[in-house]
Design a protein around this motif. Structure first.
Motif, PDB file in Angstrom:
ATOM      1  N   ARG A  85       0.830  -1.199   0.000  1.00 56.41           N
ATOM      2  CA  ARG A  85       0.000   0.000   0.000  1.00 56.41           C
ATOM      3  C   ARG A  85       0.866   1.250   0.000  1.00 56.41           C
ATOM      4  O   ARG A  85       0.604   2.208  -0.721  1.00 56.41           O
ATOM      5  CB  ARG A  85      -0.919   0.004   1.222  1.00 56.41           C
ATOM      6  N   GLU A  86       1.901   1.214   0.813  1.00 56.57           N
ATOM      7  CA  GLU A  86       2.768   2.385   0.886  1.00 56.57           C
ATOM      8  C   GLU A  86       3.473   2.650  -0.432  1.00 56.57           C
ATOM      9  O   GLU A  86       3.710   3.803  -0.790  1.00 56.57           O
ATOM     10  CB  GLU A  86       3.805   2.195   1.997  1.00 56.57           C
ATOM     11  N   ALA A  87       3.803   1.595  -1.141  1.00 62.25           N
ATOM     12  CA  ALA A  87       4.538   1.745  -2.394  1.00 62.25           C
ATOM     13  C   ALA A  87       3.625   2.185  -3.539  1.00 62.25           C
ATOM     14  O   ALA A  87       4.100   2.629  -4.583  1.00 62.25           O
ATOM     15  CB  ALA A  87       5.214   0.428  -2.751  1.00 62.25           C
ATOM     16  N   LEU A  88       2.324   2.073  -3.341  1.00 66.72           N
ATOM     17  CA  LEU A  88       1.387   2.347  -4.435  1.00 66.72           C
ATOM     18  C   LEU A  88       1.366   3.835  -4.797  1.00 66.72           C
ATOM     19  O   LEU A  88       1.226   4.699  -3.933  1.00 66.72           O
ATOM     20  CB  LEU A  88      -0.023   1.901  -4.011  1.00 66.72           C
ATOM     21  N   GLN A  89       1.511   4.123  -6.084  1.00 67.66           N
ATOM     22  CA  GLN A  89       1.413   5.489  -6.582  1.00 67.66           C
ATOM     23  C   GLN A  89       0.017   5.694  -7.148  1.00 67.66           C
ATOM     24  O   GLN A  89      -0.376   5.015  -8.077  1.00 67.66           O
ATOM     25  CB  GLN A  89       2.432   5.717  -7.715  1.00 67.66           C
ATOM     26  N   LEU A  90      -0.718   6.643  -6.592  1.00 70.37           N
ATOM     27  CA  LEU A  90      -2.065   6.894  -7.115  1.00 70.37           C
ATOM     28  C   LEU A  90      -1.969   7.668  -8.424  1.00 70.37           C
ATOM     29  O   LEU A  90      -1.120   8.553  -8.569  1.00 70.37           O
ATOM     30  CB  LEU A  90      -2.876   7.704  -6.109  1.00 70.37           C
ATOM     31  N   PRO A  91      -2.832   7.336  -9.394  1.00 71.92           N
ATOM     32  CA  PRO A  91      -2.801   8.075 -10.651  1.00 71.92           C
ATOM     33  C   PRO A  91      -3.351   9.495 -10.474  1.00 71.92           C
ATOM     34  O   PRO A  91      -4.068   9.788  -9.519  1.00 71.92           O
ATOM     35  CB  PRO A  91      -3.702   7.258 -11.574  1.00 71.92           C
ATOM     36  N   VAL A  92      -3.002  10.354 -11.419  1.00 73.17           N
ATOM     37  CA  VAL A  92      -3.550  11.709 -11.421  1.00 73.17           C
ATOM     38  C   VAL A  92      -4.994  11.624 -11.903  1.00 73.17           C
ATOM     39  O   VAL A  92      -5.275  10.958 -12.903  1.00 73.17           O
ATOM     40  CB  VAL A  92      -2.725  12.606 -12.369  1.00 73.17           C
ATOM     41  N   PRO A  93      -5.926  12.243 -11.199  1.00 70.53           N
ATOM     42  CA  PRO A  93      -7.328  12.125 -11.633  1.00 70.53           C
ATOM     43  C   PRO A  93      -7.577  12.811 -12.971  1.00 70.53           C
ATOM     44  O   PRO A  93      -6.959  13.827 -13.278  1.00 70.53           O
ATOM     45  CB  PRO A  93      -8.098  12.830 -10.508  1.00 70.53           C
ATOM     46  N   ALA A  94      -8.477  12.214 -13.757  1.00 67.33           N
ATOM     47  CA  ALA A  94      -8.878  12.853 -15.010  1.00 67.33           C
ATOM     48  C   ALA A  94      -9.708  14.091 -14.697  1.00 67.33           C
ATOM     49  O   ALA A  94      -9.712  15.060 -15.456  1.00 67.33           O
ATOM     50  CB  ALA A  94      -9.682  11.869 -15.856  1.00 67.33           C
ATOM     51  N   ARG A  95     -10.448  14.049 -13.609  1.00 69.46           N
ATOM     52  CA  ARG A  95     -11.190  15.233 -13.183  1.00 69.46           C
ATOM     53  C   ARG A  95     -10.818  15.499 -11.723  1.00 69.46           C
ATOM     54  O   ARG A  95     -11.179  14.724 -10.831  1.00 69.46           O
ATOM     55  CB  ARG A  95     -12.696  14.989 -13.307  1.00 69.46           C
ATOM     56  N   ALA A  96     -10.092  16.601 -11.501  1.00 72.18           N
ATOM     57  CA  ALA A  96      -9.627  16.918 -10.143  1.00 72.18           C
ATOM     58  C   ALA A  96     -10.801  17.377  -9.293  1.00 72.18           C
ATOM     59  O   ALA A  96     -11.853  17.768  -9.814  1.00 72.18           O
ATOM     60  CB  ALA A  96      -8.561  17.996 -10.197  1.00 72.18           C
TER      61      ALA A  96
END
Ligand SMILES: Nc1nc2c(c(=O)[nH]1)N[C@H]1C(S)=C(S)[C@@H](COP(=O)(O)O)O[C@H]1N2
Ligand SMILES: [Mo]
Length: 524
Positions: free
Chosen positions: A207-218
């Motif tokens: 979980r800590e290593a997971l990079q969340l994607p940039v949202p298509a709609r912020a």
């Protein structure tokens, strides 16, 4: 008194103690072996979960009202006491009639195994820790009880009766030494089991290593001034570590995101499965949503506001194409909890999502990692399934969710509610200007007015803080000219539909508490 003292020195009391130690051995041995099996399959967690599943609504309600988010600790204490009492009885029975004692222990073992193998997501092999634990407990019981049979004389008791000088209780000392060593071994096994299963689990690291994607709609920008100016009012965004947690899961389910799959099926044209990678690759949206628990009492704090990142569920449903007649989606978690959410709520523009992010981080394990549902406007018990693995498009007439089966409503729109955070109930404040503040919510309708009533005076309008959206809570403040004496501060909100919060008191069961909060303060 004397009789009690003699009894406590006698073999029966020791047999009872032997029973308790043997029960500890059962649980500890199973914990140690259980490190290599599903966490939910250890007797303690399985028994606790089974107990929760059979908890009648009034007791669940009482537990949450009394212990709040400590309800699980309270459950463990209650369970421990129950097991101890049963173990005392079994110990004495085993001392009097060994065969009957063995039957009793095997029966308890069968109860444990039954409670383990009926948990969701547990395989028959997961019964192994409980079976081995029961056998170890039986061996410990025999080891402790057998010497009691031969130590017939029990000199102290006899001596007391005869008025003689008691002789040193050699057999008693030997018993306590054996019981102490066995209990210590159980303690080491339990601790070892805990450490071992923690070491074997690398979900937290993943979980800590997971990079969340940039949202298509912020997320929409949060306007300045959403926070009430009154110090001590709950933060507008609830930090993850302070977010209330309510669920039936005694051990937090550990799901490997790489293995996670969401099954979408039921009354649909197309059934399919989504992987975590599918979610990462999709057009995700981010938005602030205030979650609320149906068990929240008037004035309670089982509500929190966070920025959630996820995939709109309407996109998933668009692909699945629900058939005519479907009116509900039953979402199920890996550990068997389920929620019934109206189909149209998941399809409209309120942005119900399959969430993977919370306040810019992957979901914390206890808040549903890797994927949960977040549905604005509905209480969590009918919408916010954590550790979700299954969406079944169905009909209210055909399927029942977890809490619906237990006396709660099948639907749960959030009721309009205002809460005083400052001053606290029973606070003492100085006369003069007193800052009053709090929050209010009516998700999907929004808050348009908050009013305050001091004792029986006229209702007066509080100052509303800025509104971020209709699906988040709205804070308020009020400057009160306080005169000495005891006073009651009442609060009520008006929502975006023009409806004033009802003063009709209702308990949380079956569909949420209502009524006005009244806070007693003493002005000095
Ligand atoms: N798997 C699972 N999801 C669940 C629950 C549960 O018991 N198990 N409880 C629900 C309830 S009653 C509420 S109020 C919310 C609480 O979410 P939180 O713990 O993240 O605040 O989760 C919902 N999702
Ligand atoms: Mo809840």
């Amino acid at each position: 008194m004397k009789m009690l003292r003699n009894w406590l020195k006698g073999p029966t009391a020791m047999a009872a103690l032997a029973g308790v130690v043997a029960a500890a051995v059962v649980l500890a041995a199973a914990e140690l072996v259980g490190a290599f099996f599903t966490a939910r399959a250890t007797p303690v967690l399985a028994l606790g979960s089974t107990f929760i599943d059979f908890t009648p609504p009034w007791l669940k309600d009482f537990a949450i009202a009394t212990f709040g988010t400590n309800d699980k600790a309270a459950l463990f204490v209650g369970m421990g006491l129950t097991i101890a009492v049963l173990a005392c009885v079994l110990g004495v029975v085993a001392y009097r009639r060994w065969a009957l004692g063995v039957l009793g222990v095997l029966f308890m073992g069968a109860v444990i195994v039954a409670s383990v193998v009926t948990r969701a997501g547990v395989t028959p092999l997961d019964a192994i820790p409980s079976v081995l634990g029961t056998l170890a407990g039986l061996a410990a019981l025999r080891f402790l009880v057998a010497p009691l049979w031969t130590a017939k004389a029990w000199p102290e008791a006899a001596a007391d009766v005869a008025g003689d000088t008691p002789r040193p209780g050699a057999s008693r000392r030997r018993f306590f030494a054996a019981a102490g060593i066995t209990a210590a071994a159980a303690g080491i096994a339990a601790t070892g089991g805990r450490l071992l299963s923690a070491a074997r689990s690398n979900i937290a690291k993943a979980r800590e290593a997971l990079q969340l994607p940039v949202p298509a709609r912020a997320a929409a920008a949060v306007p300045a001034g959403v926070q009430s100016p009154v110090p001590g009012v709950t933060p507008w965004v609830t930090p993850n570590g302070e977010f209330y947690r309510i669920d039936t899961a005694l051990s937090v389910p550990e799901i490997n995101a790489d293995e996670w799959e969401l099954r979408v099926h039921g009354l649909v044209e197309e059934e399919f499965r989504l992987t975590f990678q599918d979610l990462l690759d999709a057009d995700l949206i981010e938005s602030h949503v205030t979650l609320t628990c149906v068990s929240n009492p008037v004035g309670g704090n089982l509500a929190g506001n966070a920025k959630w990142l996820g995939l709109p569920i309407r996109e998933v449903l668009k692909r699945a194409k629900p058939k005519d007649g479907a009116d509900m989606v039953l979402s199920t978690s890996i550990d068997g909890f389920s929620a019934s959410t109206p189909l149209e709520v998941l399809q409209d523009d309120r942005d119900a999502i399959l969430a993977i992010g919370m306040n810019g981080e992957p979901l914390p394990l206890e808040h549903g990692y890797p994927v949960r549902m977040v549905v604005p406007g509905l209480y969590g018990f009918v919408s916010a399934t954590k550790w979700v693995v299954d969406l079944e498009v169905t009909r209210f007439a055909d399927s029942k969710a977890y809490w619906t089966d237990r006396g709660w409503s099948e639907r749960g729109p959030i009721k309009t509610m205002a809460r005083v955070d400052v001053p606290k109930s029973f606070a003492k404040v100085a006369a003069g200007k007193v800052a009053v503040g709090g929050t209010a919510w009516a998700q999907t309708r929004g808050i348009t007015k908050v009013e305050i009533q001091i004792d029986n005076a006229e209702w007066v309008e509080a100052d509303l803080s800025a509104e971020a959206s209709l699906v988040t809570w709205r804070q308020w403040s009020y400057e009160w000219d306080a005169t000495p004496g005891p006073h009651y501060i009442k609060v009520r909100a008006t929502d975006g539909s023009g409806e004033v919060q009802t003063d009709q008191r209702a308990d949380p069961v079956p569909d949420g508490a209502s009524g006005w909060q009244s806070v007693m303060v003493t002005v000095e």
